[in-house]
Design a protein around this motif. Structure first.
Motif, mmCIF file in Angstrom:
data_model
loop_
_atom_site.group_PDB
_atom_site.id
_atom_site.type_symbol
_atom_site.label_atom_id
_atom_site.label_comp_id
_atom_site.label_asym_id
_atom_site.label_seq_id
_atom_site.Cartn_x
_atom_site.Cartn_y
_atom_site.Cartn_z
ATOM 1 N N ALA A 121 -15.280 -8.441 8.543
ATOM 2 C CA ALA A 121 -14.035 -8.028 8.390
ATOM 3 C C ALA A 121 -13.466 -9.063 7.406
ATOM 4 N N VAL A 122 -12.444 -8.370 6.387
ATOM 5 C CA VAL A 122 -11.855 -9.175 5.538
ATOM 6 C C VAL A 122 -10.337 -8.675 5.784
ATOM 7 N N THR A 123 -9.641 -9.669 6.156
ATOM 8 C CA THR A 123 -8.188 -9.422 6.280
ATOM 9 C C THR A 123 -7.421 -9.659 5.241
ATOM 10 N N ALA A 124 -6.489 -8.746 4.780
ATOM 11 C CA ALA A 124 -5.676 -8.791 3.639
ATOM 12 C C ALA A 124 -4.099 -8.199 4.004
ATOM 13 N N SER A 125 -3.500 -8.995 2.846
ATOM 14 C CA SER A 125 -1.968 -8.311 2.883
ATOM 15 C C SER A 125 -1.723 -7.402 2.014
ATOM 16 N N VAL A 126 -0.904 -6.594 2.497
ATOM 17 C CA VAL A 126 -0.228 -5.544 1.465
ATOM 18 C C VAL A 126 0.575 -6.466 0.390
ATOM 19 N N ILE A 127 0.565 -6.180 -0.729
ATOM 20 C CA ILE A 127 1.318 -6.693 -1.692
ATOM 21 C C ILE A 127 2.221 -5.768 -2.659
ATOM 22 N N THR A 128 1.615 -4.782 -2.843
ATOM 23 C CA THR A 128 2.595 -3.671 -3.753
ATOM 24 C C THR A 128 2.501 -2.308 -2.875
ATOM 25 N N ARG A 129 3.727 -1.610 -2.766
ATOM 26 C CA ARG A 129 3.668 -0.158 -2.416
ATOM 27 C C ARG A 129 4.916 0.422 -3.306
ATOM 28 N N THR A 130 4.665 1.074 -4.329
ATOM 29 C CA THR A 130 5.783 1.677 -5.057
ATOM 30 C C THR A 130 6.106 3.063 -4.240
ATOM 31 N N PRO A 131 7.557 3.120 -4.364
ATOM 32 C CA PRO A 131 8.261 4.244 -3.981
ATOM 33 C C PRO A 131 7.303 5.978 -4.304
ATOM 34 N N SER A 132 7.249 5.639 -5.771
ATOM 35 C CA SER A 132 6.570 6.752 -6.263
ATOM 36 C C SER A 132 5.103 7.240 -5.878
ATOM 37 N N SER A 133 4.444 6.181 -5.193
ATOM 38 C CA SER A 133 3.082 6.650 -4.692
ATOM 39 C C SER A 133 3.058 6.080 -3.237
#
Length: 283
Positions: A121-133
């Motif tokens: 298990a590799v834990t990661a953080s969300v760094i980008t989430r654009t409104p268009s997608s």
């Protein structure tokens, strides 16, 4: 005109002071003479007292004004300090709420990591989430250097949220199960009914109005009920078997009455993704 009026008041005050001093002198002289009527002495004392009060009023007023201004400044300073304290308390509260939320998410990820026994298990953080997608993809801060590869499943909380669609050295793009694009790689899933039977199918889309995943073209006669669990089936070889997806929320017939359409409530709130786990296959 104002200057003249001020000068006149000044002259009057000076004259009053001179008269006052004169009366005080006369009063002292009279007091030393036993034959002088006390009435004259009382009159002189009254005049002196009146003049003293007239002179004292502006002085007391000025002193009172200075005191009031000082109190006003102190009140202002105290008010500013209180505002600063309130602002600091509000910031502390927001920070504590954020930390509590992250702690809760990390606890979920720890529990999830313990269940992925066949994977690292590799834990990661969300760094980008654009409104268009927004409902299609997110970018996480782990990539090839952490062992992440394309098509690896990605989890959050207690359920599957998508798979890795693109890998870079230090970050990766994750395609979510809510992606409605025709080119999206659909997930093969299975439903275990209350009678113990298994129904296989493929996730077909996402209904943003209800936040539910759809599953079409189910032709089985097996009764599927609300609350039945949905997991990955492992068919197709891209996604491991047994990863939790969600629960059946509703079943309906299609437009022709030939098959069943399912609405599935995801196991994870896909609108609020911050911490995720990539299931990296053990080599």
């Amino acid at each position: 005109m104002q200057k003249f009026s001020f000068n006149r008041r000044l002259v009057i005050i000076i004259v009053c002071l001179i008269v006052s001093f004169a009366l005080m002198t006369v009063s002292v002289a009279i007091s030393n003479k036993k034959s002088t009527p006390p009435l004259v002495q009382q009159f002189g004392n009254d005049i002196v007292g009146l003049v003293d009060r007239v002179v004292a009023i502006p002085s007391n007023g000025l002193s009172g004004s200075v005191s009031s201004i000082s109190e006003l400044l102190n009140t202002y300073q105290e008010n500013q300090q209180l505002k600063k304290q309130v602002s600091e308390l509000a910031q502390t509260k927001v920070r504590d709420q954020t930390l509590a939320k992250e702690n809760k998410q990390l606890k979920k990820e720890v529990s999830l990591n313990n269940s992925l026994t066949d994977y690292t298990a590799v834990t990661a953080s969300v760094i980008t989430r654009t409104p268009s997608s927004w409902q299609n993809q997110v970018v996480i801060n782990k990539g090839a250097s952490a062992g992440v590869q394309k098509n690896m499943p990605v989890m959050s909380g207690s359920g599957l949220i998508g798979r890795v669609a693109e890998v870079n050295k230090t970050n990766s793009k994750v395609e979510l199960i809510t992606d409605n694009n025709d080119s999206a790689n659909r997930f093969a899933v299975s439903i275990t009914t209350k009678s113990g039977k298994t129904v296989n199918g493929v996730l077909s889309g996402y209904k943003a109005e209800t936040g539910q995943i759809t599953m079409n073209n189910i032709t089985t006669k097996t009764k599927i009920s609300k609350g039945d669990k949905v997991v990955t089936s492992g068919l197709g070889g891209l996604t491991p078997k047994g990863l939790y997806v969600g629960k059946v929320a509703k079943t309906t017939g299609d437009d022709y009455g030939l098959s069943t359409k399912l609405y599935i409530t995801p196991a994870t709130d896909l609108s609020d993704l911050n911490i995720v786990t990539v299931a990296v296959t053990k080599s």
